[in-house]
Design a protein around this motif. Structure first.
Motif, short mmCIF file in Angstrom:
data_model
loop_
_atom_site.label_atom_id
_atom_site.label_comp_id
_atom_site.label_asym_id
_atom_site.label_seq_id
_atom_site.Cartn_x
_atom_site.Cartn_y
_atom_site.Cartn_z
N ALA A 169 -2.34 15.32 4.96
CA ALA A 169 -3.65 14.81 4.54
C ALA A 169 -3.46 13.86 3.37
O ALA A 169 -2.65 14.13 2.47
N LEU A 170 -4.20 12.77 3.39
CA LEU A 170 -4.10 11.78 2.31
C LEU A 170 -4.48 12.42 0.98
O LEU A 170 -5.56 13.02 0.85
N LEU A 171 -3.60 12.25 -0.01
CA LEU A 171 -3.82 12.84 -1.33
C LEU A 171 -4.29 11.79 -2.32
O LEU A 171 -5.29 11.95 -3.01
N ILE A 172 -3.55 10.72 -2.42
CA ILE A 172 -3.84 9.66 -3.38
C ILE A 172 -3.05 8.43 -2.95
O ILE A 172 -2.00 8.56 -2.32
N ALA A 173 -3.55 7.25 -3.28
CA ALA A 173 -2.85 6.02 -2.88
C ALA A 173 -2.98 4.97 -3.96
O ALA A 173 -3.92 5.01 -4.79
N ILE A 174 -2.04 4.02 -3.97
CA ILE A 174 -2.05 2.97 -4.98
C ILE A 174 -1.66 1.65 -4.33
O ILE A 174 -0.94 1.63 -3.33
N TYR B 36 -4.61 7.46 6.91
CA TYR B 36 -4.56 8.10 8.22
C TYR B 36 -5.29 9.44 8.16
O TYR B 36 -5.25 10.13 7.14
N THR B 37 -5.86 9.81 9.29
CA THR B 37 -6.29 11.19 9.51
C THR B 37 -5.37 11.76 10.58
O THR B 37 -5.28 11.20 11.68
N PHE B 38 -4.69 12.84 10.25
CA PHE B 38 -3.75 13.46 11.17
C PHE B 38 -4.38 14.65 11.90
O PHE B 38 -5.25 15.33 11.36
N GLY B 39 -3.90 14.89 13.10
CA GLY B 39 -4.16 16.15 13.78
C GLY B 39 -3.27 17.24 13.20
O GLY B 39 -2.42 16.99 12.33
N SER B 40 -3.43 18.45 13.71
CA SER B 40 -2.66 19.59 13.20
C SER B 40 -1.26 19.67 13.80
O SER B 40 -0.45 20.48 13.37
N TYR C 196 0.87 -1.18 0.00
CA TYR C 196 0.00 0.00 0.00
C TYR C 196 0.89 1.22 0.00
O TYR C 196 1.80 1.33 0.84
N PHE C 197 0.67 2.12 -0.96
CA PHE C 197 1.58 3.24 -1.18
C PHE C 197 0.78 4.53 -1.31
O PHE C 197 0.31 4.89 -2.38
N PRO C 198 0.62 5.27 -0.21
CA PRO C 198 -0.10 6.54 -0.26
C PRO C 198 0.84 7.73 -0.37
O PRO C 198 2.04 7.64 -0.05
N TRP C 199 0.29 8.82 -0.82
CA TRP C 199 0.97 10.11 -0.79
C TRP C 199 0.16 11.05 0.07
O TRP C 199 -1.06 11.08 0.01
#
Lengths: 114, 112
Positions: free
Chosen positions: A45-50, B101-105, A32-35
């Protein structure tokens, strides 16, 4: 030992250009490879994942390219905009180890000039 | 909207103090994580928890401990703060469906 290597450390791109950030990993168990995208004063914040069953994933102007044999993946930002200026992190995890423990790259600070 | 809340944005503590960093999530997530972020080093995992009262060491647990008495709250404890623990601390949560994930600030901690 760094498991995910990210380059470049910083990048300046003109508005409308293509931004490219590269990552390489060592652990073949990663699946699992997220950016993640981080603006100043905010958490990532999660942008996109593959996942490794596909070689490319596109969401709007953002594309991940994945090369399983080379153990590399990259983020392409097409038509880069000043609002894309942020720090970008690649990451990887293995379902086998459970708990979704992500290993992050060192980050790339992107500046898109107007 | 999904939220991870870290109690302090900035903290200044003295060397040797015991420091508590608090994190609360409102998403009923099982997994919670503490990372520290340093320039050039990225995000490094300190501890994580996959259930109440359960904890696992990450890559850099030395000098830290954690507590998870309730599902929504995950606390990071610096037993005796040192200057090399000056950093940005990020809390995150996730659910088993791997939506990311959801991150805090973040909490920027300075130890003087």
């Amino acid at each position: 030992q760094q498991q995910v290597k990210q380059s470049p450390q910083s990048l300046i791109v003109q508005k409308g250009g293509i931004s490219i950030i590269n990552c390489a990993y060592e652990n073949t168990a990663f699946d699992y490879f997220p950016w993640y995208q981080q603006f100043p004063g905010k958490g990532p914040a999660l942008l996109i994942a593959i996942r490794p069953d596909v070689s490319e994933k596109k969401e709007g102007r953002f594309t991940i390219s994945f090369n399983k044999s080379a153990k590399q993946f990259s983020l392409h930002i097409m038509d880069s905009q000043p609002g894309d200026s942020a720090t970008y992190f690649c990451a990887a995890s293995s379902e086998r180890t459970g708990f979704q423990k992500l290993v992050f790259g060192t980050g790339t600070r992107l500046l898109v000039s107007p | 909207d999904v939220k991870v809340t870290q109690s302090s944005r900035y903290l200044v503590k003295r060397t040797g103090e015991k420091v508590f960093l608090e994190c609360v999530q409102d998403m009923d997530h099982e997994n919670m994580f503490w990372y520290r972020q340093d320039p050039g080093l990225g995000l490094r995992l300190i501890y994580f928890s996959y259930d109440v009262k359960m904890k696992e060491k990450g890559d850099i647990p030395e000098g830290y401990s954690v507590s998870r008495e309730k599902k929504e709250r995950f606390s990071l404890i610096l037993e005796s703060a040192s200057t090399n623990q000056t950093s940005m601390y990020l809390c995150a949560s996730s659910s088993p469906d791997r939506a990311g994930y959801t991150f805090g600030s973040g909490t920027r901690l300075t130890v003087v």
